[in-house]
Design a protein around this motif. Structure first.
Motif, PDB file in Angstrom:
ATOM      1  N   PRO A  96      38.279  -3.906  50.585  1.00 47.50           N
ATOM      2  CA  PRO A  96      39.404  -4.629  50.513  1.00 47.50           C
ATOM      3  C   PRO A  96      40.743  -4.425  49.181  1.00 47.50           C
ATOM      4  O   PRO A  96      39.360  -5.819  48.657  1.00 47.50           O
ATOM      5  CB  PRO A  96      39.985  -5.173  51.357  1.00 47.50           C
ATOM      6  N   ARG A  97      41.589  -3.927  48.390  1.00 45.71           N
ATOM      7  CA  ARG A  97      41.956  -5.268  46.801  1.00 45.71           C
ATOM      8  C   ARG A  97      42.901  -5.945  47.235  1.00 45.71           C
ATOM      9  O   ARG A  97      43.507  -6.722  46.215  1.00 45.71           O
ATOM     10  CB  ARG A  97      42.357  -3.787  46.172  1.00 45.71           C
ATOM     11  N   MET A  98      43.895  -5.899  48.077  1.00 46.93           N
ATOM     12  CA  MET A  98      44.646  -7.572  48.256  1.00 46.93           C
ATOM     13  C   MET A  98      44.457  -8.472  49.689  1.00 46.93           C
ATOM     14  O   MET A  98      43.442  -7.420  50.276  1.00 46.93           O
ATOM     15  CB  MET A  98      46.115  -6.892  49.486  1.00 46.93           C
ATOM     16  N   LEU A  99      44.594  -9.196  49.714  1.00 46.26           N
ATOM     17  CA  LEU A  99      44.618 -10.329  50.945  1.00 46.26           C
ATOM     18  C   LEU A  99      46.224 -10.600  51.186  1.00 46.26           C
ATOM     19  O   LEU A  99      46.915 -11.005  50.612  1.00 46.26           O
ATOM     20  CB  LEU A  99      44.044 -11.142  50.636  1.00 46.26           C
ATOM     21  N   ALA A 100      46.451 -10.753  52.708  1.00 49.16           N
ATOM     22  CA  ALA A 100      46.999 -11.612  53.414  1.00 49.16           C
ATOM     23  C   ALA A 100      46.577 -12.421  54.530  1.00 49.16           C
ATOM     24  O   ALA A 100      45.584 -12.257  55.199  1.00 49.16           O
ATOM     25  CB  ALA A 100      47.872 -10.322  54.074  1.00 49.16           C
ATOM     26  N   LEU A 101      47.397 -13.669  54.163  1.00 52.16           N
ATOM     27  CA  LEU A 101      46.805 -15.377  54.507  1.00 52.16           C
ATOM     28  C   LEU A 101      48.084 -15.688  55.615  1.00 52.16           C
ATOM     29  O   LEU A 101      48.963 -16.048  55.328  1.00 52.16           O
ATOM     30  CB  LEU A 101      46.075 -15.707  54.068  1.00 52.16           C
ATOM     31  N   CYS A 170      37.544 -15.887  49.480  1.00 51.88           N
ATOM     32  CA  CYS A 170      38.472 -14.293  50.195  1.00 51.88           C
ATOM     33  C   CYS A 170      37.521 -13.648  49.333  1.00 51.88           C
ATOM     34  O   CYS A 170      37.783 -12.486  49.217  1.00 51.88           O
ATOM     35  CB  CYS A 170      39.317 -14.557  51.125  1.00 51.88           C
ATOM     36  N   VAL A 171      38.916 -13.706  47.624  1.00 50.16           N
ATOM     37  CA  VAL A 171      38.474 -13.141  46.436  1.00 50.16           C
ATOM     38  C   VAL A 171      37.660 -13.144  45.891  1.00 50.16           C
ATOM     39  O   VAL A 171      36.711 -12.131  45.571  1.00 50.16           O
ATOM     40  CB  VAL A 171      39.385 -14.094  45.959  1.00 50.16           C
ATOM     41  N   ALA A 172      37.064 -14.231  45.793  1.00 50.00           N
ATOM     42  CA  ALA A 172      35.962 -13.718  45.820  1.00 50.00           C
ATOM     43  C   ALA A 172      34.812 -13.227  46.161  1.00 50.00           C
ATOM     44  O   ALA A 172      34.024 -12.296  46.058  1.00 50.00           O
ATOM     45  CB  ALA A 172      34.373 -15.621  45.632  1.00 50.00           C
ATOM     46  N   MET A 173      34.769 -13.027  47.226  1.00 52.32           N
ATOM     47  CA  MET A 173      34.168 -12.133  48.220  1.00 52.32           C
ATOM     48  C   MET A 173      34.819 -10.373  48.039  1.00 52.32           C
ATOM     49  O   MET A 173      33.710  -9.402  48.342  1.00 52.32           O
ATOM     50  CB  MET A 173      34.368 -12.151  50.049  1.00 52.32           C
ATOM     51  N   MET A 174      35.728 -10.642  47.659  1.00 45.79           N
ATOM     52  CA  MET A 174      36.467  -8.929  47.888  1.00 45.79           C
ATOM     53  C   MET A 174      35.475  -8.459  45.827  1.00 45.79           C
ATOM     54  O   MET A 174      35.494  -7.675  46.261  1.00 45.79           O
ATOM     55  CB  MET A 174      38.125  -9.486  47.745  1.00 45.79           C
ATOM     56  N   ARG A 175      35.572  -9.868  44.768  1.00 41.07           N
ATOM     57  CA  ARG A 175      34.830  -9.465  43.525  1.00 41.07           C
ATOM     58  C   ARG A 175      34.069  -8.895  44.025  1.00 41.07           C
ATOM     59  O   ARG A 175      33.391  -7.811  43.700  1.00 41.07           O
ATOM     60  CB  ARG A 175      35.133 -10.048  42.833  1.00 41.07           C
ATOM     61  N   MET A 176      33.150  -9.379  45.201  1.00 42.91           N
ATOM     62  CA  MET A 176      31.730  -8.552  45.087  1.00 42.91           C
ATOM     63  C   MET A 176      31.710  -7.791  45.903  1.00 42.91           C
ATOM     64  O   MET A 176      31.031  -6.521  44.850  1.00 42.91           O
ATOM     65  CB  MET A 176      30.978 -10.009  45.117  1.00 42.91           C
ATOM     66  N   ALA A 177      32.228  -7.303  46.688  1.00 42.91           N
ATOM     67  CA  ALA A 177      32.447  -6.022  47.185  1.00 42.91           C
ATOM     68  C   ALA A 177      33.322  -5.288  46.150  1.00 42.91           C
ATOM     69  O   ALA A 177      32.102  -3.171  45.975  1.00 42.91           O
ATOM     70  CB  ALA A 177      32.659  -6.200  48.591  1.00 42.91           C
ATOM     71  N   LEU A 178      33.771  -5.355  45.470  1.00 41.51           N
ATOM     72  CA  LEU A 178      34.569  -4.569  44.552  1.00 41.51           C
ATOM     73  C   LEU A 178      33.105  -4.354  43.366  1.00 41.51           C
ATOM     74  O   LEU A 178      33.813  -3.234  42.410  1.00 41.51           O
ATOM     75  CB  LEU A 178      35.911  -4.753  43.901  1.00 41.51           C
ATOM     76  N   GLY A 179      32.355  -4.941  42.916  1.00 39.97           N
ATOM     77  CA  GLY A 179      31.174  -4.342  42.276  1.00 39.97           C
ATOM     78  C   GLY A 179      31.768  -5.352  40.610  1.00 39.97           C
ATOM     79  O   GLY A 179      31.902  -4.600  39.532  1.00 39.97           O
ATOM     80  N   HIS A 228      43.283 -17.568  38.856  1.00 36.41           N
ATOM     81  CA  HIS A 228      42.870 -15.969  39.072  1.00 36.41           C
ATOM     82  C   HIS A 228      43.096 -14.903  39.677  1.00 36.41           C
ATOM     83  O   HIS A 228      42.201 -13.856  39.752  1.00 36.41           O
ATOM     84  CB  HIS A 228      41.787 -17.035  39.157  1.00 36.41           C
ATOM     85  N   VAL A 229      43.906 -14.398  40.591  1.00 35.19           N
ATOM     86  CA  VAL A 229      44.284 -13.860  41.355  1.00 35.19           C
ATOM     87  C   VAL A 229      46.111 -13.602  41.098  1.00 35.19           C
ATOM     88  O   VAL A 229      46.691 -14.986  41.571  1.00 35.19           O
ATOM     89  CB  VAL A 229      44.329 -13.702  42.660  1.00 35.19           C
ATOM     90  N   ARG A 230      46.974 -12.838  41.272  1.00 37.75           N
ATOM     91  CA  ARG A 230      48.305 -13.186  41.766  1.00 37.75           C
ATOM     92  C   ARG A 230      49.112 -12.883  43.542  1.00 37.75           C
ATOM     93  O   ARG A 230      47.990 -12.688  43.786  1.00 37.75           O
ATOM     94  CB  ARG A 230      48.740 -11.313  41.253  1.00 37.75           C
TER      95      ARG A 230
END
Length: 290
Positions: A96-101, A170-179, A228-230
């Protein structure tokens, strides 16, 4: 606990590359997390069913965003934050490259205006009691209530603080998954109002309306502190709410539009979840590369 995979659950190397690179022919992957309003809890003529708003995001975004939802009914923001850490292993393959919360409804139910503030924050973690995911450069500054704040404002500030910590994790985990790749952004959703079934419960309604107004104001203000993220705010409260119902316009705040209330004065009907999805899709589209 439910995990919904909308669309194909098979991620090929090509489609994963498309999601990672944002290819024009591949929808951007979005992860939606929250409570029962994300889970899609609703009543229809089939009884209790789950129809998460995430199912409507792809058509509402003209096929540009594909959403997958993880929701936990009855859970407060700190619990959603902790559950998201383990749940991400089941969505990480979709990169995922986007998060909705969307959180806050269950937290607000803990506020008792007759009790001291300190007695109502037991479900919220101490800010220094656990280690956040990711590095310090990708954490949002600590959110606090304004000076000379009321107990209600301080209570709400604790919820919003946990909401921002959930974003950071969540953004940190997403960044890790995206390498280490680019996370396009986060959609923070305002907390929807209650339904008209609560209108005749005067003190409860007034307190609920004030709490929702306060948390939604703080969510909008806090979104601007994330560097750190939009971040885009999806005003779901306005999308599903009305300031007048059955000819009554004297009550404070808003309530769920009758056609969007599933009947329990708290959760959405299927058309209400579709309205939420349109609001989320509009906010998320603003985060897409131009």
């Amino acid at each position: 606990q439910f995990l919904y995979f909308i669309g194909s659950t098979t991620t090929t190397a090509a489609s994963a590359h498309g999601m990672l690179q944002g290819a024009d022919d591949a929808p951007v992957s979005m992860w939606c997390i929250g409570d029962s309003l994300t889970e899609g809890f609703t009543y229809t003529d089939r009884g209790l069913v789950f129809e998460p708003y995430a199912t409507h995001v792809e058509p509402s975004s003209d096929g540009r965003i594909r959403a997958r939802a993880t929701g936990w009914s009855g859970k407060t923001t700190p619990v959603v934050r902790w559950n998201a850490r383990s749940a991400f292993t089941r969505v990480s393959a979709h990169r995922p490259r986007m998060l909705a919360l969307l959180c806050g409804t269950n937290d607000l139910s803990r506020f008792n205006p007759e009790a001291a503030y300190e007695d109502n924050v037991n479900s919220h973690s101490d800010d220094d009691a656990d280690a956040p995911v990711g590095d310090a450069a990708h954490r949002t500054p600590r959110w606090s209530a304004p000076a000379a704040s009321t107990p209600m404002q301080r209570f709400v500030a604790r919820i919003v603080r946990e909401l921002l910590r959930c974003v950071d994790d969540c953004v940190a985990m997403m960044r890790m998954a995206l390498g280490g790749g680019d996370v396009l952004g986060v959609v923070l959703m305002t907390v929807p109002p209650l339904g008209s079934g609560f209108l005749d419960r005067g003190d409860l309604w007034a307190t609920a309306a004030a709490l929702r107004a306060e948390i939604n104001a703080q969510i909008a203000a806090a979104a601007a502190t994330v560097r750190h993220v939009r971040v885009e705010v999806a005003d779901v409260a306005t999308a599903v709410g009305t300031a007048e119902i059955d000819g009554r316009d004297s009550f404070p705040g808003m309530c769920i539009r009758p056609e969007f209330d599933c009947g329990d004065a708290l959760h959405m009907s299927p058309s209400g979840y579709a309205a939420m999805a349109r609001c989320v899709a509009d906010a998320a589209t603003a985060l897409l590369p131009t």
